[in-house]
Design a protein around this motif. Sequence first.
Motif, PDB file in Angstrom:
ATOM      1  N   GLU A 213      -9.291   5.627 -38.426  1.00  0.00           N
ATOM      2  CA  GLU A 213      -8.604   5.231 -37.207  1.00  0.00           C
ATOM      3  C   GLU A 213      -9.467   5.546 -35.982  1.00  0.00           C
ATOM      4  O   GLU A 213      -9.585   4.736 -35.060  1.00  0.00           O
ATOM      5  CB  GLU A 213      -7.275   5.996 -37.127  1.00  0.00           C
ATOM      6  N   TYR A 214     -10.090   6.725 -36.024  1.00  0.00           N
ATOM      7  CA  TYR A 214     -10.991   7.122 -34.930  1.00  0.00           C
ATOM      8  C   TYR A 214     -12.111   6.099 -34.770  1.00  0.00           C
ATOM      9  O   TYR A 214     -12.445   5.670 -33.668  1.00  0.00           O
ATOM     10  CB  TYR A 214     -11.561   8.506 -35.243  1.00  0.00           C
ATOM     11  N   ARG A 215     -12.683   5.710 -35.888  1.00  0.00           N
ATOM     12  CA  ARG A 215     -13.776   4.731 -35.840  1.00  0.00           C
ATOM     13  C   ARG A 215     -13.313   3.417 -35.239  1.00  0.00           C
ATOM     14  O   ARG A 215     -13.981   2.813 -34.418  1.00  0.00           O
ATOM     15  CB  ARG A 215     -14.290   4.469 -37.258  1.00  0.00           C
ATOM     16  N   GLN A 216     -12.145   2.975 -35.677  1.00  0.00           N
ATOM     17  CA  GLN A 216     -11.630   1.701 -35.183  1.00  0.00           C
ATOM     18  C   GLN A 216     -11.472   1.756 -33.668  1.00  0.00           C
ATOM     19  O   GLN A 216     -11.922   0.851 -32.951  1.00  0.00           O
ATOM     20  CB  GLN A 216     -10.273   1.406 -35.841  1.00  0.00           C
TER      21      GLN A 216
ATOM     22  N   ILE B 283     -14.534 -11.064 -31.388  1.00  0.00           N
ATOM     23  CA  ILE B 283     -13.460 -10.359 -30.699  1.00  0.00           C
ATOM     24  C   ILE B 283     -12.352 -10.087 -31.726  1.00  0.00           C
ATOM     25  O   ILE B 283     -11.966 -10.976 -32.465  1.00  0.00           O
ATOM     26  CB  ILE B 283     -12.922 -11.221 -29.533  1.00  0.00           C
ATOM     27  N   PRO B 284     -11.875  -8.842 -31.785  1.00  0.00           N
ATOM     28  CA  PRO B 284     -10.927  -8.438 -32.842  1.00  0.00           C
ATOM     29  C   PRO B 284      -9.671  -9.315 -32.895  1.00  0.00           C
ATOM     30  O   PRO B 284      -9.239  -9.858 -31.873  1.00  0.00           O
ATOM     31  CB  PRO B 284     -10.554  -7.014 -32.441  1.00  0.00           C
ATOM     32  N   ILE B 285      -9.104  -9.418 -34.071  1.00  0.00           N
ATOM     33  CA  ILE B 285      -7.837 -10.133 -34.234  1.00  0.00           C
ATOM     34  C   ILE B 285      -7.032  -9.564 -35.399  1.00  0.00           C
ATOM     35  O   ILE B 285      -5.827  -9.687 -35.458  1.00  0.00           O
ATOM     36  CB  ILE B 285      -8.048 -11.649 -34.430  1.00  0.00           C
ATOM     37  N   ARG B 286      -7.719  -8.879 -36.334  1.00  0.00           N
ATOM     38  CA  ARG B 286      -7.042  -8.528 -37.585  1.00  0.00           C
ATOM     39  C   ARG B 286      -6.054  -7.381 -37.442  1.00  0.00           C
ATOM     40  O   ARG B 286      -5.048  -7.362 -38.124  1.00  0.00           O
ATOM     41  CB  ARG B 286      -8.094  -8.187 -38.649  1.00  0.00           C
ATOM     42  N   THR B 287      -6.365  -6.423 -36.575  1.00  0.00           N
ATOM     43  CA  THR B 287      -5.454  -5.280 -36.444  1.00  0.00           C
ATOM     44  C   THR B 287      -4.692  -5.372 -35.128  1.00  0.00           C
ATOM     45  O   THR B 287      -5.120  -6.046 -34.197  1.00  0.00           O
ATOM     46  CB  THR B 287      -6.241  -3.964 -36.447  1.00  0.00           C
ATOM     47  N   GLU B 288      -3.594  -4.652 -35.074  1.00  0.00           N
ATOM     48  CA  GLU B 288      -2.738  -4.746 -33.908  1.00  0.00           C
ATOM     49  C   GLU B 288      -3.444  -4.239 -32.647  1.00  0.00           C
ATOM     50  O   GLU B 288      -3.442  -4.907 -31.610  1.00  0.00           O
ATOM     51  CB  GLU B 288      -1.473  -3.933 -34.170  1.00  0.00           C
ATOM     52  N   LYS B 289      -4.078  -3.062 -32.756  1.00  0.00           N
ATOM     53  CA  LYS B 289      -4.743  -2.517 -31.587  1.00  0.00           C
ATOM     54  C   LYS B 289      -5.941  -3.369 -31.171  1.00  0.00           C
ATOM     55  O   LYS B 289      -6.301  -3.423 -30.002  1.00  0.00           O
ATOM     56  CB  LYS B 289      -5.179  -1.074 -31.860  1.00  0.00           C
ATOM     57  N   GLY B 290      -6.565  -4.022 -32.149  1.00  0.00           N
ATOM     58  CA  GLY B 290      -7.690  -4.893 -31.853  1.00  0.00           C
ATOM     59  C   GLY B 290      -7.236  -6.166 -31.148  1.00  0.00           C
ATOM     60  O   GLY B 290      -7.807  -6.584 -30.136  1.00  0.00           O
ATOM     61  N   ARG B 291      -6.214  -6.762 -31.689  1.00  0.00           N
ATOM     62  CA  ARG B 291      -5.642  -7.997 -31.122  1.00  0.00           C
ATOM     63  C   ARG B 291      -5.373  -7.875 -29.633  1.00  0.00           C
ATOM     64  O   ARG B 291      -5.506  -8.831 -28.890  1.00  0.00           O
ATOM     65  CB  ARG B 291      -4.318  -8.306 -31.825  1.00  0.00           C
ATOM     66  N   GLU B 292      -4.951  -6.687 -29.243  1.00  0.00           N
ATOM     67  CA  GLU B 292      -4.611  -6.420 -27.839  1.00  0.00           C
ATOM     68  C   GLU B 292      -5.710  -6.917 -26.896  1.00  0.00           C
ATOM     69  O   GLU B 292      -5.436  -7.386 -25.796  1.00  0.00           O
ATOM     70  CB  GLU B 292      -4.411  -4.904 -27.701  1.00  0.00           C
TER      71      GLU B 292
ATOM     72  N   THR C  11      -1.179 -23.076 -27.481  1.00  0.00           N
ATOM     73  CA  THR C  11      -1.494 -22.823 -26.080  1.00  0.00           C
ATOM     74  C   THR C  11      -0.877 -21.500 -25.663  1.00  0.00           C
ATOM     75  O   THR C  11       0.030 -20.996 -26.326  1.00  0.00           O
ATOM     76  CB  THR C  11      -0.926 -23.910 -25.143  1.00  0.00           C
ATOM     77  N   GLY C  12      -1.344 -20.959 -24.558  1.00  0.00           N
ATOM     78  CA  GLY C  12      -0.778 -19.699 -24.095  1.00  0.00           C
ATOM     79  C   GLY C  12      -1.449 -19.227 -22.830  1.00  0.00           C
ATOM     80  O   GLY C  12      -2.450 -19.814 -22.385  1.00  0.00           O
ATOM     81  N   SER C  13      -0.910 -18.159 -22.254  1.00  0.00           N
ATOM     82  CA  SER C  13      -1.497 -17.635 -21.029  1.00  0.00           C
ATOM     83  C   SER C  13      -2.538 -16.557 -21.353  1.00  0.00           C
ATOM     84  O   SER C  13      -3.023 -15.879 -20.459  1.00  0.00           O
ATOM     85  CB  SER C  13      -0.409 -17.079 -20.123  1.00  0.00           C
ATOM     86  N   ASN C  14      -2.843 -16.377 -22.627  1.00  0.00           N
ATOM     87  CA  ASN C  14      -4.029 -15.612 -23.024  1.00  0.00           C
ATOM     88  C   ASN C  14      -4.429 -16.066 -24.428  1.00  0.00           C
ATOM     89  O   ASN C  14      -3.719 -16.831 -25.072  1.00  0.00           O
ATOM     90  CB  ASN C  14      -3.758 -14.099 -22.963  1.00  0.00           C
ATOM     91  N   TRP C  15      -5.590 -15.548 -24.859  1.00  0.00           N
ATOM     92  CA  TRP C  15      -6.168 -16.066 -26.108  1.00  0.00           C
ATOM     93  C   TRP C  15      -5.290 -15.707 -27.308  1.00  0.00           C
ATOM     94  O   TRP C  15      -5.157 -16.476 -28.263  1.00  0.00           O
ATOM     95  CB  TRP C  15      -7.583 -15.516 -26.262  1.00  0.00           C
ATOM     96  N   LEU C  16      -4.670 -14.524 -27.249  1.00  0.00           N
ATOM     97  CA  LEU C  16      -3.831 -14.116 -28.379  1.00  0.00           C
ATOM     98  C   LEU C  16      -2.629 -15.055 -28.515  1.00  0.00           C
ATOM     99  O   LEU C  16      -2.302 -15.517 -29.612  1.00  0.00           O
ATOM    100  CB  LEU C  16      -3.373 -12.673 -28.188  1.00  0.00           C
ATOM    101  N   GLN C  17      -2.037 -15.334 -27.370  1.00  0.00           N
ATOM    102  CA  GLN C  17      -0.849 -16.191 -27.373  1.00  0.00           C
ATOM    103  C   GLN C  17      -1.186 -17.610 -27.848  1.00  0.00           C
ATOM    104  O   GLN C  17      -0.349 -18.281 -28.452  1.00  0.00           O
ATOM    105  CB  GLN C  17      -0.303 -16.260 -25.958  1.00  0.00           C
ATOM    106  N   ALA C  18      -2.392 -18.056 -27.561  1.00  0.00           N
ATOM    107  CA  ALA C  18      -2.765 -19.429 -27.905  1.00  0.00           C
ATOM    108  C   ALA C  18      -2.887 -19.635 -29.417  1.00  0.00           C
ATOM    109  O   ALA C  18      -3.023 -20.767 -29.877  1.00  0.00           O
ATOM    110  CB  ALA C  18      -4.067 -19.798 -27.208  1.00  0.00           C
ATOM    111  N   HIS C  19      -2.815 -18.550 -30.165  1.00  0.00           N
ATOM    112  CA  HIS C  19      -2.963 -18.695 -31.626  1.00  0.00           C
ATOM    113  C   HIS C  19      -1.637 -18.923 -32.335  1.00  0.00           C
ATOM    114  O   HIS C  19      -0.609 -18.605 -31.845  1.00  0.00           O
ATOM    115  CB  HIS C  19      -3.658 -17.453 -32.209  1.00  0.00           C
TER     116      HIS C  19
END
Length: 956
Positions: A656-659, A706-715, A948-956
């Motif tokens: 977790e620390y590494r992530q 750019i991260p997507i797989r984990t919750e904290k990364g997706r942020e 579409t979305g108002s950020n990249w995460l939302q657009a997925h």
Amino acid sequence: MTDAPAAPRKLFLLDAFALIYRAHFAFSKNPRINSKGMNTGAILGFTNTLVEVLQKEKPTHIGVAFDGPKKTFRHEQFPAYKAQRQAMPEDIGTAIPYIKQIIEAFDIPILILDGFEADDVIGTLAQRAEAHGFEEVYMMTPDKDYCQLVTDRIKIYRPAFMGNAAEILDLDHVLKRFEIERAEQVIDILGLQGDASDNIPGIPGIGEKTAKTLIQKYGSVENLIAHVDELKGKQQENVRNFAEQGLLSKELATIHVNVPLPFEPEQLCCSAPDEVRLTALFDELEFRQLAARVLKTGPTRTAVPISPAKGTKSSIPTGAGHQASLFAPAPGITEFIDDDEDARPGPQGPRRTLAEVPHQYHLIETPRLRQELLKFLLLQTEVSFDTETTGLDTMTARLVGMSFCWLPGEAYYVPVPQHDAAAAQALVDEFRPFLEHAGIVKVGQNIKYDLTILKHYGIRIGGPLFDTMLAHYLLEPDMRHNMDVLAETYLHYTPVSITELIGPRGKKQKTMADLPPADVSNYACEDADVTLQLKHVFEPRLQELGLLRLLNEVENPLVPVLADVEYEGVKIDSAAMGDYSAQLQGYITELEQQIYAAAGQEFNIGSPKQLGEVLFDKMGLGGGKIKKTKTGQYATGEEILSVLALDNPIAGLILEYRQLTKLRSTYVEALPQLVCEADGRVHTSFNQAVTATGRLSSTNPNLQNIPIRTEKGREIRKAFVPRDADHVLIAADYSQIELRIMADFSQDATMIEAFRNGIDIHSSTASKVFKVPLEAVDGEMRRKAKTVNFGIIYGISAFGLAQRLGIGRKEAVDIIDAYFQEFPAVKTFMDASINKARELEYAETLLGRRRYLRDINSRNATLRGFTERNAINAPIQGTAADIIKIAMIRIHEWLQKENLGTRMILQVHDELVFDAPRSEADYVIPRIKELMIGALPLSVPMEVEVGTGSNWLQAH
DNA sequence: CCCTGTTGG
DNA sequence: ACACGCCAACAGGGA
């Protein structure tokens, strides 16, 4: 009359293997392959070195030493000696007999003795020669171990290498370099510090620095050990515990000078080479230039006339500066011009430089001459051009000048006024009719750079583009495409290096703007000239290999698209990043405390070395079976720690620390720093010529990971936002593009059917492999099937699958067997791909993009296996890359034609991201989807998911 | 400067 | 006995 003093005797002893290895690896980025497909780099490099020393140093005596065939006494003392050294590359193996024959043809003795290495032989003979009164003895080797033998008369001769001149290391050098008093102490230094390449262990914790200080103080390893009490702390402990190992290391590093070999000076005498035999050898190897240089009996060479380009009448505008006679060919040049068109030219042999080649480079400084030049430019069908600027960063660089060339050997440089933006703009505008002319082909090396620079001056380059960097990328995808190297390789020409002009990289580096225009002119004209000539070499080759359409219809047209994407940039919400950074820091500090508590001590968690020691030495984790990396450290990678996490919570905390530290340092902290001041956006660079498969890569920053797989990364994706509140981001993904390509290539009926019926492919695979109805497929089965599907594309093994899924090997074998039974055509296709690659020694995509697989027929099973997997994967990954490139070109073209406000801002291998006015989104989405789906129709339908979305995460 | 480890497709 | 799925970029440690 007294006797004249005897001529000084000069002996050269060559360390064959060391020189051969070095030669081989010197050519590894640009291998020399002759028409029989043989890699001759090692032979050529070695022979060049030999010839150079014979011609330049004129030794009176010479010998070449090889390692003896049997294991040496060193292996008996220490079995790991040189153990981790890789097996000899195959190309070297085949090279050795040729090299021995060449040495014999030069009538040079080959020195070889069972059970001894070349350094022992050379050391022994060197000392005996010195004892026999030889004035000069040179040990020719790149290996530093030999330093221990250097005396007043015995020296090391390091041959010239990759642009470095030959170097002689005498006693002074050695003593200074190692900071010792006697040359023999080199072995004490090596005994302490070890030598990774020979697997000599040394003493842990002692590197170069420490070894020097200790030997300065104690003189030898033995004396150090005797005074071990005087040392402190960890160091004392190490020296005490590893004293044996230190002594053994010293012994291993010692070159033995009592090899049972007679010293017979007359055997080592230099004599004349056997020209007939050499001619035959060079002929077989296709060393034409070398033959000409050594034998001086090669065919007479004639100068290649500079051929006038088609469709041009006069080549020099009247009054355009210099007289042609000023640029008469340098005397003697004719003999250097190579007539060898077929063999791939290697970076050896005589080089031509600016001073030696006839050229007419003109500095165009007056309005009248500029108009004259423009008139000529507008008459051409094809012009190579180059921009000179104040730096490499396109967002901040200013234009310094432009060069143009449409006839080989003739170019024109136009300086741009500095310190007056309006005047600079006015000058650029003068050339707008040419630059934007839609009918003239623009040739350039990495022309995206020039496009971007000129874009800042409001110029949109018109006409088809031809990028020589991309041309070479298609010819040799796994090489580098540096223009100077291309010029050397394909034109036998050495351009003026930029370092010569503006100095080495560093704080005080000059820019082009600091130099007189006349100096820049030569450099700039040469670049345009070389680029044009490279085009003329590459174009017919591409034509022959069927790669010209891929270049002209995909790679070159993609250049302006990428220039626009980069120019546009992406908006990053820096404030949100800042908040997130603080939040992450909180988590990280907390984790640190928990880890220290669990470990019972503080240490640097980020250091794999310290971490390994804490986990395995101190805490005793791992229960016996502890893995080590190839450098002998404890392995602490993800797979290892997740297993440990089952037993001890510290491993999970570390993961977790590494992530979190990764997220913080690589993304959250780094991205806001790369926001461009001028427009508040981040501009990545897409490199079109680095991957071996045809994909793009992204740097500065890399926006493709750019991260997507984990919750904290997706942020983090939430901070990628549209330009303003009136815009939205659109993300369009190809769904399972690589599996669809596999279905098309293999024509597997089951797979095609699944795609045609729009069934979820992983569930479909699970249903087949586990032999249950589609409805009965559960999450676990689907997960396994998904791993299998991806594994298939990469050429999986049962071992690999078992590892990934955490299942037994037997179960993995069963799954794979079941898979191939259900998808027999996939199996056939994979076998056929390998067979085809064996035949051709390359693999190709649907559009003919190649990846060379020269090791596919290797006898080394590991290497061959690696290459076979590439034979399967490269066409699939590469075809996916081809497809999205076509889609990008079409979408870009359509957006421009319709004059829309939507901008493409990112490409992530199977995904395109757009920044679109809200009002346009509904209009562009269906068309984007259509163009992506239709880019290259396959026998299965393509699917594209758009959001579409108002950020990249939302657009997925 | 190389190695290890992480992120993405 | 060994190795063991492909393609990348970047950060930090340790010399």
